[in-house]
Design an enzyme around this catalytic site. Structure first.
Site, PDB file in Angstrom:
ATOM      1  N   LYS A   1      19.872  37.673 -20.176  1.00  0.00           N
ATOM      2  CA  LYS A   1      19.480  37.325 -21.541  1.00  0.00           C
ATOM      3  C   LYS A   1      18.779  38.495 -22.242  1.00  0.00           C
ATOM      4  O   LYS A   1      18.117  39.311 -21.614  1.00  0.00           O
ATOM      5  CB  LYS A   1      18.546  36.100 -21.515  1.00  0.00           C
ATOM      6  CG  LYS A   1      19.235  34.828 -21.017  1.00  0.00           C
ATOM      7  CD  LYS A   1      18.314  33.632 -21.157  1.00  0.00           C
ATOM      8  CE  LYS A   1      18.848  32.395 -20.470  1.00  0.00           C
ATOM      9  NZ  LYS A   1      17.801  31.344 -20.362  1.00  0.00           N
TER      10      LYS A   1
ATOM     11  N   ARG B   1       3.304  24.525 -22.701  1.00  0.00           N
ATOM     12  CA  ARG B   1       2.583  25.738 -22.285  1.00  0.00           C
ATOM     13  C   ARG B   1       3.266  26.979 -22.830  1.00  0.00           C
ATOM     14  O   ARG B   1       2.623  27.990 -23.095  1.00  0.00           O
ATOM     15  CB  ARG B   1       2.343  25.766 -20.785  1.00  0.00           C
ATOM     16  CG  ARG B   1       3.554  25.866 -19.854  1.00  0.00           C
ATOM     17  CD  ARG B   1       4.066  27.270 -19.750  1.00  0.00           C
ATOM     18  NE  ARG B   1       4.780  27.519 -18.520  1.00  0.00           N
ATOM     19  CZ  ARG B   1       5.791  28.382 -18.415  1.00  0.00           C
ATOM     20  NH1 ARG B   1       6.231  29.040 -19.466  1.00  0.00           N
ATOM     21  NH2 ARG B   1       6.366  28.573 -17.237  1.00  0.00           N
TER      22      ARG B   1
ATOM     23  N   GLY C   1      12.702  33.951 -25.681  1.00  0.00           N
ATOM     24  CA  GLY C   1      13.958  33.407 -25.173  1.00  0.00           C
ATOM     25  C   GLY C   1      14.379  33.964 -23.822  1.00  0.00           C
ATOM     26  O   GLY C   1      14.765  33.219 -22.931  1.00  0.00           O
TER      27      GLY C   1
ATOM     28  N   LYS D   1       5.830  24.336  -9.740  1.00  0.00           N
ATOM     29  CA  LYS D   1       6.713  23.753 -10.751  1.00  0.00           C
ATOM     30  C   LYS D   1       8.175  23.954 -10.392  1.00  0.00           C
ATOM     31  O   LYS D   1       8.582  25.051 -10.029  1.00  0.00           O
ATOM     32  CB  LYS D   1       6.469  24.384 -12.120  1.00  0.00           C
ATOM     33  CG  LYS D   1       7.383  23.758 -13.177  1.00  0.00           C
ATOM     34  CD  LYS D   1       7.101  24.272 -14.545  1.00  0.00           C
ATOM     35  CE  LYS D   1       7.789  25.607 -14.766  1.00  0.00           C
ATOM     36  NZ  LYS D   1       7.677  26.027 -16.171  1.00  0.00           N
TER      37      LYS D   1
ATOM     38  N   GLN E   1      11.973  24.074 -28.800  1.00  0.00           N
ATOM     39  CA  GLN E   1      10.986  25.137 -28.618  1.00  0.00           C
ATOM     40  C   GLN E   1      10.723  25.873 -29.931  1.00  0.00           C
ATOM     41  O   GLN E   1       9.588  26.296 -30.196  1.00  0.00           O
ATOM     42  CB  GLN E   1      11.440  26.111 -27.522  1.00  0.00           C
ATOM     43  CG  GLN E   1      10.417  27.157 -27.129  1.00  0.00           C
ATOM     44  CD  GLN E   1       9.072  26.601 -26.690  1.00  0.00           C
ATOM     45  OE1 GLN E   1       8.017  27.141 -27.028  1.00  0.00           O
ATOM     46  NE2 GLN E   1       9.068  25.508 -25.957  1.00  0.00           N
TER      47      GLN E   1
ATOM     48  N   ASP F   1      14.552  34.953 -20.223  1.00  0.00           N
ATOM     49  CA  ASP F   1      13.847  34.682 -18.975  1.00  0.00           C
ATOM     50  C   ASP F   1      14.817  34.770 -17.794  1.00  0.00           C
ATOM     51  O   ASP F   1      14.638  34.133 -16.772  1.00  0.00           O
ATOM     52  CB  ASP F   1      13.194  33.300 -19.024  1.00  0.00           C
ATOM     53  CG  ASP F   1      14.216  32.211 -19.283  1.00  0.00           C
ATOM     54  OD1 ASP F   1      15.405  32.531 -19.490  1.00  0.00           O
ATOM     55  OD2 ASP F   1      13.837  31.031 -19.280  1.00  0.00           O
TER      56      ASP F   1
END
Lengths: 324, 324
Positions: free
Chosen positions: A230, A112, A224, A68, A140, A226
């Site tokens: 963050k 997903r 959130g 991906k 989301q 990732d």
């Protein structure tokens, strides 16, 4: 090799309990099967405030696996474009031949990720969770609420977002779509204190939730964070929790909420979601435990949804061929 | 997003001096511009003796960059399929939007690898190199010879391959295509001793060339080794050379010929090809120096050829539109 665009994909895939099962099985595979999941590859494009992440995972025995590409270009809003984009490539595991390009523009990642939220809630939250709290009001946030409602008997929703007009749209849309009342709150604290399950869906760089606000029985899924910069949960939240779960420990320590824990005992006690779904470890043990699940996103989820949507697309084509 | 297949790509691209210049410029960019080139990502598929490598590079100022998937599935010959496959995806650097999938099945990798061989010969070999030695008889062996003939006045060729019938086909095809006499040799040693420039193109796991065989003025390009277990040159060859060049030092130390050097002074003295093409370092300084170049393959080459072929494909389309 076949090319399917977002429209093709949108026609066949749905956020439903069968998708949740597929993602649940992917987490189980991650701990029970031989899995080849290299660390995320990242290409930075600093000039345009952009980054491209590449994820992949091969699970022993599967006849295909996905690679991906997902991009975040944060000046895109100035151009009237969404910041996220991407595609998946499905590879034949026996020959290395590319089977299909799924030019989903990020749709499959959205789905997903939401389905993983449902899996987290299924194993960590109280079965009687009726009040959902959502932090954030974007795409989301909506999907996480819909996914949660698939696995828990949600009756009311508390939402907080920095932009009031976005929170209002969220309320209107979700009340219509799910037939559940949505209350707009004035602070994250207000949401947390009233909810049985909270899902945080923001790109926040500083903690949004503190340990003083937690109450017995609460579950929080933080999806959130990732990236290294963050964070949604204060480190004290993880320390206070009775159970801390994540998707992949090494990744959560680098990119997710476990990063803020330093060398605390939380790290050692943290469980991986696949250990819960496979029955190796326990999830929630009582109604009053406080539980946390941190999701950073994994290649096995991408491979699982790509394989699933490809099988649907190919079946769809067979049906069309039979008709004509 | 557009999908181009191997046939589309084969129609517009050629191994010629302009492609060599493009790859030469890519090596220069690698050392003179801000470049984002993460380490190669690899997914192993041990059950089927396969691996998928993912490479990418973004060069500051470019309006697009490529991500390349290249697979090697070494049981494929049993299925009557080539072991190599792959594709490139071209990404818009300003928005992250995928512009095109170049489903080249490995063709562009073959061509950019050959072009890099020509760049290595141009900067390292004697300008009067007339005798070419080729170790290996496969597709890349042929392309390396053709690329070499673009930059040096090759008049005769010495080839060695383990399979005599393959060496015979190589001789027949290359004599016809290039109009140069090809002599089949009985050993690697025989090739090395008679040649001005040698190119090794094998997947060998043990050294093929030893320092005793080297003679003044010789240049060797070793392009076979691109993995931890591969090696074409004995460590003594690099130690005896007056100049050792590689594409990317860190990568050659991990996957290429520099791996066998341990902590020897060779490592410190080794130059990167981009330092030569940009004029920062000298290449060959005299007719009798012995020089080596180790090529492991880089993302900047992929980005360069993907951008080039995309511009050709788009121009081609414009021409077709104008005609119709």
């Amino acid at each position: 090799m076949r090319l399917f665009d977002q429209k093709d994909i949108d026609k066949v895939i749905r956020l439903d309990t069968s998708l949740v099962s597929i993602i649940e099985d992917a987490f189980t595979d991650l701990v029970t099967k031989q899995t080849q999941m290299p660390p995320i590859m990242r290409v930075d494009v600093p000039e345009h405030n952009g980054e491209l992440d590449i994820k992949s995972a091969y699970i022993e025995g599967d006849d295909s696996f996905a690679v991906k590409l997902s991009s975040g270009f944060f000046n895109n809003s100035e151009l009237g474009l969404p910041s996220a984009n991407g595609l998946m490539i499905l590879i034949d595991s026996r020959t290395g031949r590319p089977l299909a390009v799924l030019a989903d523009e990020g749709l499959l990642t959205e789905l997903r990720t939401a389905a993983a939220g449902a899996v987290a809630a299924k194993y960590c939250s109280s079965e009687n969770s009726r009040k959902a709290g959502i932090i954030g009001t974007g795409a989301q946030a909506r999907l996480q609420l819909k996914a949660l409602a698939l696995v828990r008997p949600i009756e009311s929703v508390f939402v907080y977002g920095r932009k009031t007009d976005h929170a209002r749209s969220f309320k209107v849309d979700m009340e219509e779509e799910l037939g559940i009342g949505v209350k707009i709150c004035n602070s994250v604290k207000e949401v947390v204190e009233q909810s049985d399950v909270v899902v945080t869906t923001t790109p926040s760089k500083t903690p949004l939730i503190y340990s003083d606000w937690l109450h017995p029985g609460l579950h929080i899924t933080a999806m959130g964070s990732d990236a290294e910069h963050k964070q949604e949960l204060d480190a004290s939240v993880l320390e206070k929790a009775d159970l801390v779960v994540c998707d992949v420990k090494a990744q959560s320590m680098r990119l997710g909420e476990l990063r803020s824990c330093g060398q605390s005992p939380v790290l050692e006690q943290a469980r991986e979601l696949g250990a819960l779904t496979s029955g190796r470890d326990d999830g929630r043990k009582s109604e009053d435990q406080i539980t946390i699940c941190d999701l950073t996103g994994t290649g096995v989820q991408d491979t699982a949804i790509a394989r699933h949507v490809y099988s649907l697309l190919v079946t769809e084509e067979d049906v069309i061929h039979e008709r004509s």
